[in-house]
Design a protein around this motif. Structure first.
Motif, PDB file in Angstrom:
ATOM      1  N   UNK A  99       0.821  -1.219   0.000  1.00 15.48           N
ATOM      2  CA  UNK A  99       0.000   0.000   0.000  1.00 15.48           C
ATOM      3  C   UNK A  99       0.849   1.261   0.000  1.00 15.48           C
ATOM      4  N   UNK A 100       2.002   1.217   0.652  1.00 10.48           N
ATOM      5  CA  UNK A 100       2.840   2.414   0.723  1.00 10.48           C
ATOM      6  C   UNK A 100       3.531   2.646  -0.609  1.00 10.48           C
ATOM      7  N   UNK A 101       3.165   3.756  -1.242  1.00  8.18           N
ATOM      8  CA  UNK A 101       3.759   4.140  -2.520  1.00  8.18           C
ATOM      9  C   UNK A 101       4.424   5.504  -2.353  1.00  8.18           C
ATOM     10  N   UNK A 102       5.568   5.720  -2.968  1.00  7.89           N
ATOM     11  CA  UNK A 102       6.261   7.003  -2.779  1.00  7.89           C
ATOM     12  C   UNK A 102       5.512   8.155  -3.435  1.00  7.89           C
ATOM     13  N   UNK A 103       5.476   9.275  -2.757  1.00 10.03           N
ATOM     14  CA  UNK A 103       4.875  10.494  -3.303  1.00 10.03           C
ATOM     15  C   UNK A 103       5.969  11.443  -3.758  1.00 10.03           C
ATOM     16  N   UNK A 104       5.711  12.141  -4.829  1.00 12.88           N
ATOM     17  CA  UNK A 104       6.693  13.096  -5.337  1.00 12.88           C
ATOM     18  C   UNK A 104       6.629  14.389  -4.525  1.00 12.88           C
ATOM     19  N   UNK A 105       7.728  15.111  -4.424  1.00 11.11           N
ATOM     20  CA  UNK A 105       7.693  16.415  -3.753  1.00 11.11           C
ATOM     21  C   UNK A 105       6.689  17.341  -4.435  1.00 11.11           C
ATOM     22  N   UNK A 106       5.985  18.116  -3.640  1.00 18.97           N
ATOM     23  CA  UNK A 106       4.958  18.999  -4.179  1.00 18.97           C
ATOM     24  C   UNK A 106       5.594  20.239  -4.795  1.00 18.97           C
ATOM     25  N   UNK A 107       5.086  20.645  -5.950  1.00 22.24           N
ATOM     26  CA  UNK A 107       5.598  21.818  -6.669  1.00 22.24           C
ATOM     27  C   UNK A 107       4.463  22.828  -6.760  1.00 22.24           C
ATOM     28  N   UNK A 108       4.493  23.865  -5.933  1.00 19.68           N
ATOM     29  CA  UNK A 108       3.381  24.816  -5.861  1.00 19.68           C
ATOM     30  C   UNK A 108       3.341  25.757  -7.065  1.00 19.68           C
ATOM     31  N   UNK A 109       4.424  26.448  -7.351  1.00 20.15           N
ATOM     32  CA  UNK A 109       4.502  27.414  -8.448  1.00 20.15           C
ATOM     33  C   UNK A 109       3.331  28.404  -8.409  1.00 20.15           C
ATOM     34  N   UNK A 110       3.237  29.224  -7.369  1.00 23.70           N
ATOM     35  CA  UNK A 110       2.121  30.174  -7.274  1.00 23.70           C
ATOM     36  C   UNK A 110       2.217  31.250  -8.338  1.00 23.70           C
ATOM     37  N   UNK A 111       1.068  31.720  -8.786  1.00 20.90           N
ATOM     38  CA  UNK A 111       1.058  32.778  -9.792  1.00 20.90           C
ATOM     39  C   UNK A 111       1.540  34.096  -9.217  1.00 20.90           C
ATOM     40  N   UNK A 112       1.198  34.352  -7.969  1.00 29.29           N
ATOM     41  CA  UNK A 112       1.607  35.588  -7.302  1.00 29.29           C
ATOM     42  C   UNK A 112       1.998  35.270  -5.866  1.00 29.29           C
ATOM     43  N   UNK A 113       2.594  36.244  -5.205  1.00 30.46           N
ATOM     44  CA  UNK A 113       2.938  36.073  -3.793  1.00 30.46           C
ATOM     45  C   UNK A 113       1.681  35.934  -2.950  1.00 30.46           C
ATOM     46  N   UNK A 114       0.602  36.609  -3.351  1.00 33.57           N
ATOM     47  CA  UNK A 114      -0.664  36.479  -2.618  1.00 33.57           C
ATOM     48  C   UNK A 114      -1.198  35.056  -2.706  1.00 33.57           C
ATOM     49  N   UNK A 115      -1.035  34.397  -3.866  1.00 31.46           N
ATOM     50  CA  UNK A 115      -1.468  33.004  -4.014  1.00 31.46           C
ATOM     51  C   UNK A 115      -0.662  32.087  -3.093  1.00 31.46           C
ATOM     52  N   UNK A 116       0.640  32.343  -2.990  1.00 36.86           N
ATOM     53  CA  UNK A 116       1.474  31.523  -2.102  1.00 36.86           C
ATOM     54  C   UNK A 116       1.025  31.672  -0.656  1.00 36.86           C
ATOM     55  N   UNK A 117       0.723  32.902  -0.240  1.00 36.46           N
ATOM     56  CA  UNK A 117       0.292  33.116   1.142  1.00 36.46           C
ATOM     57  C   UNK A 117      -1.062  32.465   1.405  1.00 36.46           C
ATOM     58  N   UNK A 118      -1.960  32.500   0.432  1.00 33.62           N
ATOM     59  CA  UNK A 118      -3.262  31.861   0.621  1.00 33.62           C
ATOM     60  C   UNK A 118      -3.119  30.352   0.736  1.00 33.62           C
ATOM     61  N   UNK A 119      -2.242  29.759  -0.103  1.00 33.33           N
ATOM     62  CA  UNK A 119      -2.010  28.313  -0.026  1.00 33.33           C
ATOM     63  C   UNK A 119      -1.414  27.931   1.329  1.00 33.33           C
ATOM     64  N   UNK A 120      -0.463  28.734   1.795  1.00 34.13           N
ATOM     65  CA  UNK A 120       0.167  28.455   3.087  1.00 34.13           C
ATOM     66  C   UNK A 120      -0.850  28.556   4.214  1.00 34.13           C
ATOM     67  N   UNK A 121      -1.719  29.559   4.175  1.00 33.08           N
ATOM     68  CA  UNK A 121      -2.695  29.721   5.248  1.00 33.08           C
ATOM     69  C   UNK A 121      -3.700  28.563   5.254  1.00 33.08           C
ATOM     70  N   UNK A 122      -4.200  28.190   4.081  1.00 27.72           N
ATOM     71  CA  UNK A 122      -5.172  27.092   4.022  1.00 27.72           C
ATOM     72  C   UNK A 122      -4.557  25.788   4.514  1.00 27.72           C
ATOM     73  N   UNK A 123      -3.323  25.500   4.117  1.00 26.62           N
ATOM     74  CA  UNK A 123      -2.682  24.257   4.546  1.00 26.62           C
ATOM     75  C   UNK A 123      -2.381  24.305   6.045  1.00 26.62           C
ATOM     76  N   UNK A 124      -1.987  25.465   6.550  1.00 25.53           N
ATOM     77  CA  UNK A 124      -1.752  25.604   7.993  1.00 25.53           C
ATOM     78  C   UNK A 124      -3.036  25.378   8.763  1.00 25.53           C
ATOM     79  N   UNK A 125      -4.145  25.901   8.269  1.00 27.60           N
ATOM     80  CA  UNK A 125      -5.433  25.684   8.923  1.00 27.60           C
ATOM     81  C   UNK A 125      -5.768  24.192   8.982  1.00 27.60           C
ATOM     82  N   UNK A 126      -5.544  23.479   7.885  1.00 30.06           N
ATOM     83  CA  UNK A 126      -5.843  22.044   7.864  1.00 30.06           C
ATOM     84  C   UNK A 126      -4.997  21.302   8.892  1.00 30.06           C
ATOM     85  N   UNK A 127      -3.715  21.613   8.947  1.00 26.56           N
ATOM     86  CA  UNK A 127      -2.827  20.943   9.902  1.00 26.56           C
ATOM     87  C   UNK A 127      -3.215  21.293  11.333  1.00 26.56           C
TER      88      UNK A 127
END
Length: 394
Positions: free
Chosen positions: A132-160
């Protein structure tokens, strides 16, 4: 009288440790025997010790405790067992049955084996799937803007934070990995915030309960939020939670959801058990999507207000699911019972339509129907009898 029995009670008391789960079950009987032992005013401990010694003959092993239990009628035994801490029942702590899995998706199930200790036993009994354990590739975000990067970071932080604030670091990394795996899974949105808030805008339920149960209205604890943010930053920078691999689902070990046997169990980290799709949809190569780079703007004030999901009446599950999209859950009331129904995604495999299912059933029916008799041989061909070897004589 008590002093003469003290050595015997001390010896048998040590044996009682092996029978600890039964002690509370007989506690009421012991107190009843003690109260009837004498009408004189003496310490309760004296009367209890004498009553126990008299009822068990000094034997405090399971055999002796069963002698006390034998004196209880069914009502007394039920009351005693209700307060037995060894059974670890929610009622002992004044909790409503099903408290572990309360959600906005309907009433908690009262079926045995879906929550609490029974669920932990079921989860422990379910083995991890081979390979069942399969390797996952490193995630590549490539945000369009700095605001997109901050929104992704906030949403993922909220989930964690809201899903695993008190979990070990590996457990928090596993939750972050599940979110990012879903971003790359064709079955889910291709943005971090889209995955985290999937379903939160509907009245039929959400993928992560904190987005619709009002948890966002509570300000996070600073140190715990910072810890979750560090985990989210590492995950967005390419860190991979190797223990969970391509997991797309998880749940706490004290619940046993209906869907867990349909997926491949990978492992347990902390209180969370992680799963992936079975077969090819759960393989590393199946995660073909990429982050769009443009994160949606989330109205957190709106999602911070808890919403009560009202059940709509339906006569059947089929009627309730009419027109539903894949992964869309609906809260319906069928025959007086509130249920959460939905069309579960098969991990990238297309759902068969009603017409296709009917055609498959017709082909199966034709296949299972006995064939017609063999046609007679053409002119000039001599038919030969077939002899069955080993057939018993008539």
């Amino acid at each position: 009288m008590l002093k003469g029995r003290l050595p015997q009670l001390k010896t048998t008391g040590r044996r009682a440790l092996a029978a600890a789960p039964m002690i509370m079950a007989v506690s009421l009987a012991v107190m009843g025997l003690a109260m009837s032992a004498s009408s004189s005013v003496r310490p309760d401990l004296d009367r209890t010790a004498e009553a126990v010694a008299r009822a068990t003959g000094g034997d405090l092993t399971p055999r002796g405790l069963k002698l006390i239990m034998a004196r209880l009628d069914p009502g007394q035994l039920a009351i005693a067992q209700r307060f037995d801490p060894a059974l670890d029942r929610p009622e002992l702590y004044g909790l409503t049955p099903g408290w572990e899995s309360l959600s906005l998706g309907g009433k908690p199930s009262l079926d045995a084996g879906v929550s609490g200790v029974a669920a932990q036993q079921l989860n422990a009994a379910m083995p991890t799937a081979f390979g069942a354990l399969q390797p996952a590739r490193p995630f590549d975000l490539r945000p369009a803007t700095e605001a997109d990067r901050k929104r992704a970071l906030r949403c993922l932080t909220q989930a964690v934070y809201y899903e695993a604030a008190l979990e070990p670091t590996e457990g928090q990394e596993g939750v972050a990995q599940v979110v990012l795996n879903r971003v790359r899974d064709p079955n889910y949105p291709n943005t971090v915030c889209g995955v985290v808030y999937q379903g939160a805008e509907r009245t039929t339920g959400c993928q992560f309960s904190f987005t619709c149960d009002g948890a966002l209205s509570r300000a996070p604890i600073n140190w715990a939020w910072n810890r979750a943010a560090r985990v989210a930053e590492r995950a967005l920078a390419g860190h991979v939670a190797t223990r969970v691999g391509t997991a797309t689902h998880y749940h706490a070990d004290y619940v046993h959801p209906w869907w867990s046997p349909t997926l491949a169990k990978i492992t347990q980290v902390g209180a969370h058990i992680f799963y992936r799709w079975k077969g090819a949809p759960g393989e590393s190569a199946a995660f073909t999507d990429r982050s769009s780079g443009r994160e949606p703007i989330i109205d957190e004030a709106r999602f911070a207000r808890p919403r009560i999901l009202l059940a709509t009446a339906a006569d059947s599950v089929e009627e309730a699911l009419a027109g539903a999209e894949p992964n869309q859950l609906r809260t319906v009331e069928i025959n007086g019972q509130t249920r959460v129904v939905g069309i579960a995604s098969l991990g990238g495999r297309r759902q068969a339509s009603k017409e296709e299912i009917a055609a498959i059933n017709e082909r199966l029916k034709a296949y299972e129907t006995p064939t017609a008799a063999v046609a007679p041989p053409p002119p000039g061909v001599t038919a030969m009898a077939v002899e069955e070897v080993g057939k018993p004589a008539a």
